[in-house]
Design a protein around this motif. Sequence first.
Motif, mmCIF file in Angstrom:
data_model
loop_
_atom_site.group_PDB
_atom_site.id
_atom_site.type_symbol
_atom_site.label_atom_id
_atom_site.label_comp_id
_atom_site.label_asym_id
_atom_site.label_seq_id
_atom_site.Cartn_x
_atom_site.Cartn_y
_atom_site.Cartn_z
ATOM 1 N N GLY A 105 0.862 -1.246 -0.022
ATOM 2 C CA GLY A 105 -0.122 0.178 0.011
ATOM 3 C C GLY A 105 0.853 1.184 -0.030
ATOM 4 N N ALA A 106 2.020 0.965 -0.071
ATOM 5 C CA ALA A 106 2.930 2.227 -0.067
ATOM 6 C C ALA A 106 4.211 2.098 -0.673
ATOM 7 N N GLY A 119 10.657 11.046 1.098
ATOM 8 C CA GLY A 119 9.069 10.956 1.362
ATOM 9 C C GLY A 119 8.600 9.499 1.116
ATOM 10 N N ILE A 120 7.231 9.614 1.254
ATOM 11 C CA ILE A 120 6.417 8.090 1.053
ATOM 12 C C ILE A 120 5.142 8.524 0.086
ATOM 13 N N HIS A 175 1.859 2.847 7.370
ATOM 14 C CA HIS A 175 3.268 2.608 7.137
ATOM 15 C C HIS A 175 4.161 3.621 7.782
ATOM 16 N N LEU A 176 5.324 3.171 8.331
ATOM 17 C CA LEU A 176 6.142 3.904 8.921
ATOM 18 C C LEU A 176 7.707 3.540 8.172
ATOM 19 N N LEU A 177 8.517 4.678 7.913
ATOM 20 C CA LEU A 177 9.784 4.621 7.564
ATOM 21 C C LEU A 177 10.914 4.130 8.865
ATOM 22 N N VAL A 178 11.674 3.562 8.540
ATOM 23 C CA VAL A 178 12.517 2.908 9.563
ATOM 24 C C VAL A 178 13.880 3.814 9.376
ATOM 25 N N ARG A 179 14.490 4.481 10.428
ATOM 26 C CA ARG A 179 15.640 5.133 10.257
ATOM 27 C C ARG A 179 16.610 4.247 10.820
ATOM 28 N N SER A 193 4.919 -2.052 7.485
ATOM 29 C CA SER A 193 3.364 -1.755 7.472
ATOM 30 C C SER A 193 2.656 -2.085 8.652
ATOM 31 N N VAL A 194 1.475 -2.029 8.798
ATOM 32 C CA VAL A 194 0.523 -2.137 10.171
ATOM 33 C C VAL A 194 0.507 -3.728 10.082
#
Length: 226
Positions: A105-106, A119-120, A175-179, A193-194
């Motif tokens: 989904g992203a 970005g996303i 969704h989360l971007l991981v650093r 993702s969730v």
Amino acid sequence: RLECHHVHSFCHPPHTMLARTSAAAARALRASPSPHARCFSSVAEKIPVVEGGFSDPKLSEIPNPLYETAQSALNSSCYLSIDWKISEDKPVIEAIHRMVANKIGALAVTGEGDGIVKGIVTERDYLNKVAFLGKNSSETTISEISTSFPNLVTVSRENPIDRCMEKMLAADVRHLLVRAEKDKNSEIMGMISVKDIVKCNLAKSNAQKERLESIIIEQQFLNSPI
């Protein structure tokens, strides 16, 4: 008299013999609790702990479902096996094709030509900013609809999975971007993702249940009457 003694000894009810066996086992367990108790906590042996009973987050090389992190979610994410980045100058239709093909989904959005995540873009961006407005997805670029810094929601790879879930709920994102590091300006190394977070929470819940069951069994043997 001897005959009566033999009859009496062989006629003990089964529950009496079981009680004696249980009492003997309890005495043996009390006499040497550490090695015997470990026999009833095979799950606990696999879980590294520190003083106070909490899992040690520094032991990252040992899989520990009691301490799930963003890295744990990333390790089992489908994004590891696909190209999860797309350049901001590409048309939106290309992002949609890739999302559909990979059942995601992203996608993370990179700068034109530099490959650095900035970005996303999500399926929700497409629905709200292209389809709903009647725009042409072949003519609209990803940069026009994507979310970029400083509005991105990110987590460090060491963030506990519960914290990741809190961030998702607070920002209403899936969704989360991981650093790579704790620094908010550090490099983006992946995306979760969730669904990935749900899998980690399920693993954590099962591990907690098994750990509690092992503790209960240990206490039952240690506290059984002699």
